[in-house]
Design a protein around this motif. Structure first.
Motif, short mmCIF file in Angstrom:
data_model
loop_
_atom_site.label_atom_id
_atom_site.label_comp_id
_atom_site.label_asym_id
_atom_site.label_seq_id
_atom_site.Cartn_x
_atom_site.Cartn_y
_atom_site.Cartn_z
N VAL A 1 0.76 -1.07 0.27
CA VAL A 1 0.03 0.20 0.10
C VAL A 1 0.65 1.17 0.05
O VAL A 1 2.18 1.34 0.36
N GLU B 1 2.07 6.35 2.89
CA GLU B 1 1.40 7.25 3.88
C GLU B 1 0.06 6.85 4.37
O GLU B 1 -0.63 7.16 5.07
N GLU B 2 -0.41 5.37 3.97
CA GLU B 2 -1.44 4.95 4.30
C GLU B 2 -1.15 3.66 5.43
O GLU B 2 -2.32 3.00 5.63
N THR B 3 0.07 3.43 5.65
CA THR B 3 0.19 2.33 6.46
C THR B 3 -0.35 2.18 8.01
O THR B 3 -0.75 1.38 8.54
N ARG C 1 -3.33 2.86 8.47
CA ARG C 1 -4.83 2.31 8.43
C ARG C 1 -4.95 0.70 8.47
O ARG C 1 -6.04 0.12 8.29
N TYR C 2 -3.74 0.02 8.30
CA TYR C 2 -3.67 -1.47 8.46
C TYR C 2 -2.75 -2.10 9.39
O TYR C 2 -1.86 -1.27 10.05
N LYS D 1 -1.85 -1.28 12.75
CA LYS D 1 -1.87 0.31 12.52
C LYS D 1 -0.74 1.03 13.01
O LYS D 1 -0.80 2.12 13.84
N ASN E 1 5.73 -1.62 3.89
CA ASN E 1 4.35 -1.27 3.50
C ASN E 1 3.47 -2.26 2.93
O ASN E 1 2.72 -2.26 2.02
N ASP F 1 -14.64 1.75 2.43
CA ASP F 1 -14.35 3.06 2.51
C ASP F 1 -15.19 3.78 1.45
O ASP F 1 -15.41 2.93 0.43
#
Ligand code: UTP
Length: 293
Positions: A160, A163-165, A167-168, A189, A198, A255
């Motif tokens: 991913v 900058e979205e890591t 969220r998971y 998260k 990532n 989402d």
């Protein structure tokens, strides 16, 4: 032992889709013409799963009704000779669907633990309805193949944007062999600057039954919820838990923007809609260009 059982947790509150999810479970939101959970059930069937247990909660009756036989509707369509529609509403005989209630939404880990009696002493799969994967070989089938090779739990992962890591659940890989990763740590998260990679955990898992014993004693973690990732981290101490970077396009239907993207992607897969959708998209783009936005 063959992986024949799967859990689909569907007891979350679906707050990101309020007010739509006030009276309707988010798993019933339709992508084109099918509720999201039906895509997940179809993937499980295509992966060889024979029994599915859906973990439901308050206000989720529509899911049970959806997978029930609709005698009146089927009879009506039969009499009107609408056989193509009849095929669409008939439920697959290849799988049995069972239900269990999670009395309070205490977290994903707790939802899975609620299905422990159904699982017993067998390996099992977990599929989350928030992720729809489009691939030649069903995503879960790819993980089951890896389970059969390694005789160990296998978690589906995907790269991913960095900058979205946060969220998971993220894996810290130890060793890579093609798409298969040995894992040092599983972290739920992590802050973006603390993420060990990532490679994000996407909603497909195959577990050995021992995960249930760990979930039984798992303390609440991030967000005050029983986190599945925390139990996986503990399982990985006792026995190897692999990450597998599956092939295929993954869509985040949990989402709002992801939901729109999924709808467009699936509409584009449908020959009878493709032209109309493209035409409409071009019109939107032209309009926005002329308005300078
Ligand atoms: P999410 O974190 O997406 O939560 O859960 P949610 O409540 O469904 O949605 P939002 O974030 O409020 O919009 C991931 C998966 O775990 C299930 C959810 O149904 C979803 O499939 N879940 C989560 C449970 O079954 N029980 C829980 O207590 C929490």
């Amino acid at each position: 032992m063959k992986v024949k059982k799967a859990i689909i947790p569907a007891a979350g509150l679906g707050t990101r889709f309020l007010p739509a999810t006030k009276a309707m479970p988010k798993e019933m939101l339709p992508v084109v013409d099918k509720p999201t959970i039906q895509y997940i059930v179809e993937e499980a069937i295509e992966s060889g799963i024979e029994d599915i247990i859906i973990v439901t909660g308050k206000g989720k009756r529509a899911i049970e009704d959806h997978f029930d036989h609709a005698f009146e509707l089927e009879d009506n369509l039969y009499k009107k000779e609408k056989f193509d529609l009849l095929d669409k509403v008939k439920q697959s005989a290849k799988v049995d669907i069972h239900y269990i209630r999670q009395k309070e939404p205490k977290g994903l880990g707790h939802a899975i633990w609620c299905a422990r009696k159904f699982i017993g002493d067998e390996p099992f799969a977990v599929l989350l309805g928030d992720d729809i994967v489009r691939s030649d070989e069903p995503c879960l089938k790819q993980l089951i193949n890896q389970y059969n090779e390694t005789d160990s739990s296998v978690i589906g992962v995907k790269q991913v944007p960095e900058e979205e890591t946060d969220r998971y659940g993220i894996i810290a890989p130890k060793k890579q062999d093609g798409r298969l990763y040995e894992v040092e740590h599983f972290v739920e998260k992590p802050a973006v600057d603390k993420a060990p990679s990532n490679l994000a955990i996407i909603g497909r898992y195959v577990f050995t039954p021992e995960i249930m014993d760990l979930l039984a004693t798992q303390e609440t973690g991030r967000g005050g919820e029983v986190q599945l990732t925390d139990a996986i981290e503990r399982l990985n101490v006792d026995q190897p838990v692999y990450g597998y970077e599956f092939e295929g396009e993954r869509y985040d239907v949990g989402d709002q923007i992801g939901f729109i993207k999924t709808t467009l992607a699936i509409a584009m897969e449908r020959e009878e809609m493709r032209e109309d959708v493209l035409h409409h998209m071009r019109e939107i783009m032209e309009k926005h260009k002329s308005m300078n936005i």
